[in-house]
Design an enzyme around this catalytic site. Sequence first.
Site, PDB file in Angstrom:
ATOM      1  N   TYR A  42      60.939  47.101  21.264  1.00 37.03           N
ATOM      2  CA  TYR A  42      61.863  46.332  22.111  1.00 37.03           C
ATOM      3  C   TYR A  42      61.155  45.440  23.124  1.00 37.03           C
ATOM      4  O   TYR A  42      61.813  44.698  23.855  1.00 37.03           O
ATOM      5  CB  TYR A  42      62.811  47.287  22.850  1.00 37.03           C
ATOM      6  CG  TYR A  42      63.722  48.019  21.901  1.00 37.03           C
ATOM      7  CD1 TYR A  42      64.905  47.437  21.465  1.00 37.03           C
ATOM      8  CD2 TYR A  42      63.376  49.261  21.398  1.00 37.03           C
ATOM      9  CE1 TYR A  42      65.732  48.093  20.561  1.00 37.03           C
ATOM     10  CE2 TYR A  42      64.197  49.927  20.497  1.00 37.03           C
ATOM     11  CZ  TYR A  42      65.374  49.344  20.087  1.00 37.03           C
ATOM     12  OH  TYR A  42      66.181  49.984  19.190  1.00 37.03           O
ATOM     13  N   GLU A  74      54.693  36.099  34.475  1.00 39.99           N
ATOM     14  CA  GLU A  74      55.688  37.108  34.868  1.00 39.99           C
ATOM     15  C   GLU A  74      55.424  37.538  36.304  1.00 39.99           C
ATOM     16  O   GLU A  74      54.387  37.192  36.897  1.00 39.99           O
ATOM     17  CB  GLU A  74      55.622  38.315  33.913  1.00 39.99           C
ATOM     18  CG  GLU A  74      56.116  37.973  32.518  1.00 39.99           C
ATOM     19  CD  GLU A  74      56.258  39.159  31.575  1.00 39.99           C
ATOM     20  OE1 GLU A  74      57.012  39.033  30.614  1.00 39.99           O
ATOM     21  OE2 GLU A  74      55.618  40.198  31.806  1.00 39.99           O
ATOM     22  N   HIS A 126      63.911  48.068  35.815  1.00 42.33           N
ATOM     23  CA  HIS A 126      63.766  46.631  35.561  1.00 42.33           C
ATOM     24  C   HIS A 126      64.937  45.923  36.226  1.00 42.33           C
ATOM     25  O   HIS A 126      66.089  46.362  36.082  1.00 42.33           O
ATOM     26  CB  HIS A 126      63.747  46.344  34.056  1.00 42.33           C
ATOM     27  CG  HIS A 126      63.190  44.999  33.755  1.00 42.33           C
ATOM     28  ND1 HIS A 126      63.859  43.843  34.053  1.00 42.33           N
ATOM     29  CD2 HIS A 126      62.022  44.623  33.204  1.00 42.33           C
ATOM     30  CE1 HIS A 126      63.117  42.809  33.689  1.00 42.33           C
ATOM     31  NE2 HIS A 126      61.997  43.260  33.171  1.00 42.33           N
ATOM     32  N   ARG A 140      58.509  43.963  40.435  1.00 43.65           N
ATOM     33  CA  ARG A 140      59.809  44.510  40.029  1.00 43.65           C
ATOM     34  C   ARG A 140      60.450  45.439  41.053  1.00 43.65           C
ATOM     35  O   ARG A 140      61.662  45.470  41.194  1.00 43.65           O
ATOM     36  CB  ARG A 140      59.650  45.271  38.715  1.00 43.65           C
ATOM     37  CG  ARG A 140      59.431  44.341  37.579  1.00 43.65           C
ATOM     38  CD  ARG A 140      59.269  45.081  36.278  1.00 43.65           C
ATOM     39  NE  ARG A 140      58.944  44.081  35.264  1.00 43.65           N
ATOM     40  CZ  ARG A 140      58.547  44.358  34.056  1.00 43.65           C
ATOM     41  NH1 ARG A 140      58.412  45.603  33.671  1.00 43.65           N
ATOM     42  NH2 ARG A 140      58.277  43.393  33.207  1.00 43.65           N
ATOM     43  N   HIS A 197      63.487  51.735  33.225  1.00 43.98           N
ATOM     44  CA  HIS A 197      62.743  50.969  32.232  1.00 43.98           C
ATOM     45  C   HIS A 197      61.428  51.622  31.812  1.00 43.98           C
ATOM     46  O   HIS A 197      61.083  51.622  30.643  1.00 43.98           O
ATOM     47  CB  HIS A 197      62.471  49.594  32.850  1.00 43.98           C
ATOM     48  CG  HIS A 197      61.806  48.622  31.960  1.00 43.98           C
ATOM     49  ND1 HIS A 197      62.369  48.199  30.777  1.00 43.98           N
ATOM     50  CD2 HIS A 197      60.615  47.961  32.057  1.00 43.98           C
ATOM     51  CE1 HIS A 197      61.565  47.320  30.196  1.00 43.98           C
ATOM     52  NE2 HIS A 197      60.480  47.180  30.946  1.00 43.98           N
ATOM     53  N   ARG A 256      54.073  49.474  38.074  1.00 45.89           N
ATOM     54  CA  ARG A 256      53.389  48.767  36.980  1.00 45.89           C
ATOM     55  C   ARG A 256      53.591  47.257  37.091  1.00 45.89           C
ATOM     56  O   ARG A 256      54.719  46.780  37.233  1.00 45.89           O
ATOM     57  CB  ARG A 256      53.954  49.238  35.647  1.00 45.89           C
ATOM     58  CG  ARG A 256      53.522  48.389  34.481  1.00 45.89           C
ATOM     59  CD  ARG A 256      53.975  48.990  33.182  1.00 45.89           C
ATOM     60  NE  ARG A 256      55.375  48.811  32.907  1.00 45.89           N
ATOM     61  CZ  ARG A 256      55.879  47.808  32.180  1.00 45.89           C
ATOM     62  NH1 ARG A 256      55.090  46.862  31.707  1.00 45.89           N
ATOM     63  NH2 ARG A 256      57.161  47.740  31.915  1.00 45.89           N
ATOM     64  N   LEU A 258      51.713  47.549  27.506  1.00 42.51           N
ATOM     65  CA  LEU A 258      51.200  47.403  26.140  1.00 42.51           C
ATOM     66  C   LEU A 258      49.674  47.365  26.195  1.00 42.51           C
ATOM     67  O   LEU A 258      48.977  47.939  25.350  1.00 42.51           O
ATOM     68  CB  LEU A 258      51.758  46.134  25.492  1.00 42.51           C
ATOM     69  CG  LEU A 258      53.283  46.136  25.232  1.00 42.51           C
ATOM     70  CD1 LEU A 258      53.757  44.764  24.765  1.00 42.51           C
ATOM     71  CD2 LEU A 258      53.680  47.189  24.198  1.00 42.51           C
TER      72      LEU A 258
HETATM   73  C1  LIG Z   1      63.206  46.675  26.445  1.00 40.03           C
HETATM   74  C2  LIG Z   1      61.756  46.875  26.776  1.00 40.03           C
HETATM   75  C3  LIG Z   1      60.940  45.774  26.988  1.00 40.03           C
HETATM   76  C4  LIG Z   1      59.597  45.946  27.321  1.00 40.03           C
HETATM   77  N1  LIG Z   1      58.791  44.842  27.471  1.00 40.03           N
HETATM   78  C5  LIG Z   1      57.456  45.024  27.701  1.00 40.03           C
HETATM   79  C6  LIG Z   1      56.566  43.919  27.743  1.00 40.03           C
HETATM   80  O1  LIG Z   1      56.948  42.785  27.537  1.00 40.03           O
HETATM   81  N2  LIG Z   1      55.256  44.170  28.001  1.00 40.03           N
HETATM   82  C7  LIG Z   1      54.759  45.433  28.215  1.00 40.03           C
HETATM   83  O2  LIG Z   1      53.559  45.594  28.456  1.00 40.03           O
HETATM   84  N3  LIG Z   1      55.589  46.490  28.154  1.00 40.03           N
HETATM   85  C8  LIG Z   1      56.910  46.326  27.894  1.00 40.03           C
HETATM   86  N4  LIG Z   1      57.734  47.417  27.820  1.00 40.03           N
HETATM   87  C9  LIG Z   1      57.132  48.757  27.916  1.00 40.03           C
HETATM   88  C10 LIG Z   1      56.385  49.057  26.617  1.00 40.03           C
HETATM   89  O3  LIG Z   1      57.146  48.571  25.536  1.00 40.03           O
HETATM   90  C11 LIG Z   1      56.154  50.543  26.431  1.00 40.03           C
HETATM   91  O4  LIG Z   1      55.598  51.098  27.586  1.00 40.03           O
HETATM   92  C12 LIG Z   1      55.197  50.763  25.267  1.00 40.03           C
HETATM   93  O5  LIG Z   1      55.692  50.122  24.122  1.00 40.03           O
HETATM   94  C13 LIG Z   1      55.009  52.242  25.023  1.00 40.03           C
HETATM   95  O6  LIG Z   1      54.306  52.403  23.821  1.00 40.03           O
HETATM   96  P1  LIG Z   1      53.991  53.867  23.321  1.00 40.03           P
HETATM   97  O7  LIG Z   1      53.279  53.699  22.030  1.00 40.03           O
HETATM   98  O8  LIG Z   1      53.340  54.623  24.391  1.00 40.03           O
HETATM   99  O9  LIG Z   1      55.448  54.536  23.117  1.00 40.03           O
HETATM  100  P2  LIG Z   1      56.660  54.116  22.181  1.00 40.03           P
HETATM  101  O10 LIG Z   1      56.507  52.752  21.667  1.00 40.03           O
HETATM  102  O11 LIG Z   1      57.917  54.419  22.894  1.00 40.03           O
HETATM  103  O12 LIG Z   1      56.517  55.132  20.958  1.00 40.03           O
HETATM  104  C14 LIG Z   1      56.766  56.505  21.126  1.00 40.03           C
HETATM  105  C15 LIG Z   1      56.836  57.160  19.770  1.00 40.03           C
HETATM  106  O13 LIG Z   1      56.833  58.580  19.897  1.00 40.03           O
HETATM  107  C16 LIG Z   1      57.819  59.141  19.043  1.00 40.03           C
HETATM  108  N5  LIG Z   1      58.212  60.445  19.572  1.00 40.03           N
HETATM  109  C17 LIG Z   1      58.758  60.741  20.779  1.00 40.03           C
HETATM  110  N6  LIG Z   1      58.952  62.068  20.907  1.00 40.03           N
HETATM  111  C18 LIG Z   1      58.519  62.626  19.746  1.00 40.03           C
HETATM  112  C19 LIG Z   1      58.470  63.955  19.245  1.00 40.03           C
HETATM  113  N7  LIG Z   1      58.907  64.997  19.960  1.00 40.03           N
HETATM  114  N8  LIG Z   1      57.991  64.171  18.000  1.00 40.03           N
HETATM  115  C20 LIG Z   1      57.570  63.141  17.248  1.00 40.03           C
HETATM  116  N9  LIG Z   1      57.585  61.859  17.663  1.00 40.03           N
HETATM  117  C21 LIG Z   1      58.048  61.609  18.897  1.00 40.03           C
HETATM  118  C22 LIG Z   1      58.929  58.109  19.055  1.00 40.03           C
HETATM  119  O14 LIG Z   1      59.809  58.307  17.993  1.00 40.03           O
HETATM  120  C23 LIG Z   1      58.095  56.831  18.986  1.00 40.03           C
HETATM  121  O15 LIG Z   1      57.712  56.582  17.665  1.00 40.03           O
HETATM  122  C24 LIG Z   1      59.073  47.255  27.479  1.00 40.03           C
HETATM  123  C25 LIG Z   1      59.892  48.365  27.272  1.00 40.03           C
HETATM  124  C26 LIG Z   1      61.226  48.184  26.907  1.00 40.03           C
HETATM  125  C27 LIG Z   1      62.078  49.391  26.672  1.00 40.03           C
END
Ligand SMILES: Cc1cc2nc3c(=O)[nH]c(=O)nc-3n(C[C@H](O)[C@H](O)[C@H](O)COP(=O)(O)OP(=O)(O)OC[C@H]3O[C@@H](n4cnc5c(N)ncnc54)[C@H](O)[C@@H]3O)c2cc1C
Length: 525
Positions: A47, A116, A232, A280, A341, A376, A382
């Site tokens: 997202y 940003e 957010h 933010r 957020h 943050r 990311l």
């Molecule tokens: C709408 C939105 C916009 C954003 N825009 C930005 C941006 O422009 N720039 C930026 O830097 N950040 C942005 N962020 C924040 C950023 O997207 C996230 O912090 C980042 O993607 C997190 O990545 P991650 O791999 O840590 O977790 P995630 O991408 O959330 O992945 C987590 C994974 O763990 C899995 N999981 C969870 N619990 C379990 C379990 N018990 N067992 C097995 N699997 C599990 C989930 O199914 C998922 O696959 C945004 C967030 C949102 C919601």
Amino acid sequence: MEIKVQITDYLVVGSGIAGLSLAFKLSMLGEVMLLTKKEHSDCNTNYAQGGIASVFSNTDSFDSHYADTLKAGGGINRPEVVDLAVKLGPKLILELTNSGIQFSKKTDGQFDLGKEGGHSFNRIVHARDLTGQEIESGLINVILNKDRLKTQEGCCVIDLLIRDRRCVGVVYYNEMNCNLFACFAKAVILATGGIGQVYKYTTNPEIATGDGIAIASRAGASIASMEFVQFHPTALYPSIIEGKRAFLVSEAVRGEGGILKTADGEILKINHPLGSLAPRDIVARSIYFYLKENQKKYVLLDATSIDGEYLEKRFPQIYNKCLSYEIDIRKDPIPVVPAAHYICGGIDIDMNGRSSIPSLYAIGEVAHSGLHGANRLASNSLLEALVFAEQAYRHIESSRLKTPEVTGLKALFVNEDKNQLFDIQELKEELRETMWKKVGIVRNNKGLDEAETFIRKWTPVVGEAYDKTRFDLGLVELRNLFEVAKFIVMCSRMRQESRGLHFLEDHPERDDNYHGYMIIEDTTI
Ligand SMILES: Cc1cc2nc3c(=O)[nH]c(=O)nc-3n(C[C@H](O)[C@H](O)[C@H](O)COP(=O)(O)OP(=O)(O)OC[C@H]3O[C@@H](n4cnc5c(N)ncnc54)[C@H](O)[C@@H]3O)c2cc1C
């Protein structure tokens, strides 16, 4: 229920940017199992709109990105982590492009860098407003046919296997075949993302139930900085009143010239020289106080001064989503409100992504690396996920981790009696409402006490129900949400000052007695 045993070299939990990038790298070292709760792309990463912050412009510098990150973070970021992240950023983003991920470019072939809040220069690498989708689908393509990398969807990790204080694997439930597994590995890496679902209004999808934080805490890992929840400022108001996941209107819209206005069309008063592009925490609080004092439901984000054709091309997703609510962003201001957020806190890790439990790593949003401090900076998350995937990989590569023995398992006998005394969905909504009202953008000690009383009342009830009906996934998540809510309240109670994202009406000023992190070491209290 009988438990089936598996063994692999490296076990990665989560298929967002953090889990996918690390799993890919680890497959060069050995056999990797990647487990994910729903489908691969069900994650926060998918997202993300704005992009990844990194220094690519000649006029920009590492020093400036470092200074902006520290400034937004209220002075408590871990400086060595900030330094590492800003310097590794360009290399890791180029790795993404080398694996086929395409970011928006200008006609001269250079990245089209966006701006940003809180950033002194244009430094956001993006794929229009679909950055997350581009990264997620690109990484899934890369890992799917990789030798030595097995991914499994529909597998929810429930708890860690700990032996002699070391993590030796996980217990997970496979929804596809309704079996329970114990998977042993040399190293376990939690990349399970955020906690947004603990709040009534959130930009996060349903998977964001804080599982990793709760799972690690039950095994005794240190958890830190949970008071720093980022709200957010600009979620699309009509998506919220429809009761759906709050659709985000990216900060990049303000970066291109969008201005925040009151519901009556006046410029919104934001007490910061950067106005609408202030960090933010400041913007979200300005909106909160305006809405409360004026009894309004939303503020307006006015992007109508930006060229309409450009707006449509640069933000196709936002343009189309708003149009589905009959808002033409080229002509109409967009009604927006704040929504939960991002969590800056989480499993406390060192520079190598290691938690306080040997052989357990945590990377991405689930972790607390100290990069963000008290708030943050936009598009640094990311970046953090990429940086700690790399750090964990380097550390695992240079460590002589041993395959654990597969012993010490006994069959789990589960009482399938489901007559618990509450409705899971109703209780979940009550928790989300409580957290929104009492532990939200602006907090006070009375509200925190009330939230704590609610959480303490229900935690044992939920725990007992879980013990009886262990494999109801709704209950697994509810138990985790209560755990996470408890940590947010505990850290908020400990920090009797206001700093960054944590604003306490009883102590509205910063107090340097609280410089540093709130770390919960005994997570069982
Ligand atoms: C709408 C939105 C916009 C954003 N825009 C930005 C941006 O422009 N720039 C930026 O830097 N950040 C942005 N962020 C924040 C950023 O997207 C996230 O912090 C980042 O993607 C997190 O990545 P991650 O791999 O840590 O977790 P995630 O991408 O959330 O992945 C987590 C994974 O763990 C899995 N999981 C969870 N619990 C379990 C379990 N018990 N067992 C097995 N699997 C599990 C989930 O199914 C998922 O696959 C945004 C967030 C949102 C919601």
